[in-house]
Design a protein around this motif. Sequence first.
Motif, PDB file in Angstrom:
ATOM      1  N   VAL A 185      12.214   8.939  15.710  1.00 54.33           N
ATOM      2  CA  VAL A 185      11.951  10.380  15.599  1.00 54.33           C
ATOM      3  C   VAL A 185      11.337  10.682  14.230  1.00 54.33           C
ATOM      4  O   VAL A 185      11.846  10.252  13.198  1.00 54.33           O
ATOM      5  N   GLY A 186      10.236  11.384  14.240  1.00 56.20           N
ATOM      6  CA  GLY A 186       9.575  11.741  12.984  1.00 56.20           C
ATOM      7  C   GLY A 186       8.694  10.668  12.402  1.00 56.20           C
ATOM      8  O   GLY A 186       8.185  10.817  11.277  1.00 56.20           O
ATOM      9  N   ILE A 235       0.831  -1.204   0.000  1.00 58.05           N
ATOM     10  CA  ILE A 235       0.000   0.000   0.000  1.00 58.05           C
ATOM     11  C   ILE A 235       0.867   1.255   0.000  1.00 58.05           C
ATOM     12  O   ILE A 235       0.523   2.251  -0.645  1.00 58.05           O
ATOM     13  N   PHE A 236       1.986   1.214   0.698  1.00 54.10           N
ATOM     14  CA  PHE A 236       2.904   2.364   0.781  1.00 54.10           C
ATOM     15  C   PHE A 236       4.294   1.936   0.310  1.00 54.10           C
ATOM     16  O   PHE A 236       5.198   1.709   1.120  1.00 54.10           O
ATOM     17  N   PRO A 237       4.502   1.798  -0.992  1.00 55.65           N
ATOM     18  CA  PRO A 237       5.783   1.276  -1.492  1.00 55.65           C
ATOM     19  C   PRO A 237       6.945   2.263  -1.399  1.00 55.65           C
ATOM     20  O   PRO A 237       8.106   1.844  -1.405  1.00 55.65           O
ATOM     21  N   GLN A 238       6.665   3.544  -1.307  1.00 52.04           N
ATOM     22  CA  GLN A 238       7.726   4.542  -1.417  1.00 52.04           C
ATOM     23  C   GLN A 238       8.036   5.268  -0.111  1.00 52.04           C
ATOM     24  O   GLN A 238       8.673   6.305  -0.122  1.00 52.04           O
ATOM     25  N   VAL A 239       7.631   4.715   1.024  1.00 56.03           N
ATOM     26  CA  VAL A 239       7.873   5.412   2.289  1.00 56.03           C
ATOM     27  C   VAL A 239       9.217   4.995   2.888  1.00 56.03           C
ATOM     28  O   VAL A 239       9.869   4.056   2.429  1.00 56.03           O
ATOM     29  N   ASP A 240       9.617   5.711   3.937  1.00 60.83           N
ATOM     30  CA  ASP A 240      10.866   5.425   4.654  1.00 60.83           C
ATOM     31  C   ASP A 240      10.583   4.392   5.737  1.00 60.83           C
ATOM     32  O   ASP A 240       9.815   4.654   6.663  1.00 60.83           O
ATOM     33  N   GLN A 275       2.588  11.672  17.930  1.00 61.55           N
ATOM     34  CA  GLN A 275       1.521  11.713  16.927  1.00 61.55           C
ATOM     35  C   GLN A 275       1.378  10.411  16.160  1.00 61.55           C
ATOM     36  O   GLN A 275       0.393  10.217  15.439  1.00 61.55           O
ATOM     37  N   ALA A 276       2.341   9.507  16.286  1.00 64.27           N
ATOM     38  CA  ALA A 276       2.338   8.274  15.491  1.00 64.27           C
ATOM     39  C   ALA A 276       1.503   7.189  16.171  1.00 64.27           C
ATOM     40  O   ALA A 276       1.790   6.811  17.315  1.00 64.27           O
TER      41      ALA A 276
END
Length: 328
Positions: free
Chosen positions: A230-231, A30-35, A265-266
């Motif tokens: 973080v992040g 679903i999210f192939p390009q995330v970190d 927030q995660a």
Amino acid sequence: MKIVIAPDSFKGSLTAKQVAEAIRTGVARIFPQVDYELVPMADGGEGTVQSLVDATQGRLITKTVHNPLDHGVKKIILGIGGSATNDGGAGMAQALGARLLDAAGNELPLGGGALDRLDHIDISGLDPRIQATQVLIASDVTNPLTGKDGASAVFGPQKGATPAMVEVLDQNLHHYAEIIKRDLHQDLEQVPGAGAAGGLGTGLMAFTNSQMARGIDLVVEFTKLKERAVGADLVLTGEGGIDFQTKFGKTPYGVALATKTVAPQAPVVVLAGNVGQGIDSLYGKDAMDAIFATPTGAKPLAQAIADGPHDIALAAENVARLIKAVKN
């Protein structure tokens, strides 16, 4: 978008690294390009060594030894989960050079069954390098040595002890603790974690230069989980089984607490092979946000294990689909 994947192993099925990779496989549909940050975790029990090696790019060294003073190391992280003993670490102490003697001065045989005959402890034969080596005890439980929550009562039956055996072993460990208190000047019987691994926690604290710590806290530190989270926009964790006990030092709860401090927030989503009772106590603003079971229907254990990677990936994919739908 940044997604942190930090699960424990699924006991008897998949290592933490394999679980992390299965979760990524599903989410990436679903999210192939995330970190992605993959952080294999553990809590001091089974799989701790492998998780630390995977997370720190370390290596395993296998040798046959009779003490921990190999390769000149001065700091040891010792995970003490999954032992097959109930002797309070007495066998370990004997292997390190301590002498456990009866009233006639004879060395006791190995095992917790002989500890009722312990008359005095002689540590003159311990290698002095032991005290120069720092041992961090990574425990996934806080049980004392004796009593209703002690090593014999809780872990003895898991290793085949009958109720009568449990009573004898508990009495023997109490006597052992009394001799340690008298001869080594350490009162350890009710120290949290003293009963871990059949009482090995007691033996380590009595005979080595050691410090008791929650296993999950050590793994969080040495894997640098907080720094890597973080992040983060989403945190996925999990283990083979989850219930109310997870709150007391198990990996998913520790991951939730750690990551929420740096990425509040995660959402923290937990995937588990079995969801037990009392999970409502695991939810909270600074803890878990959602828990999902991974098996695709009722099936024999062997089939569930074989289907593990597929089922974990499918559950992770469905979580990702929900996250995407909400974001859109």
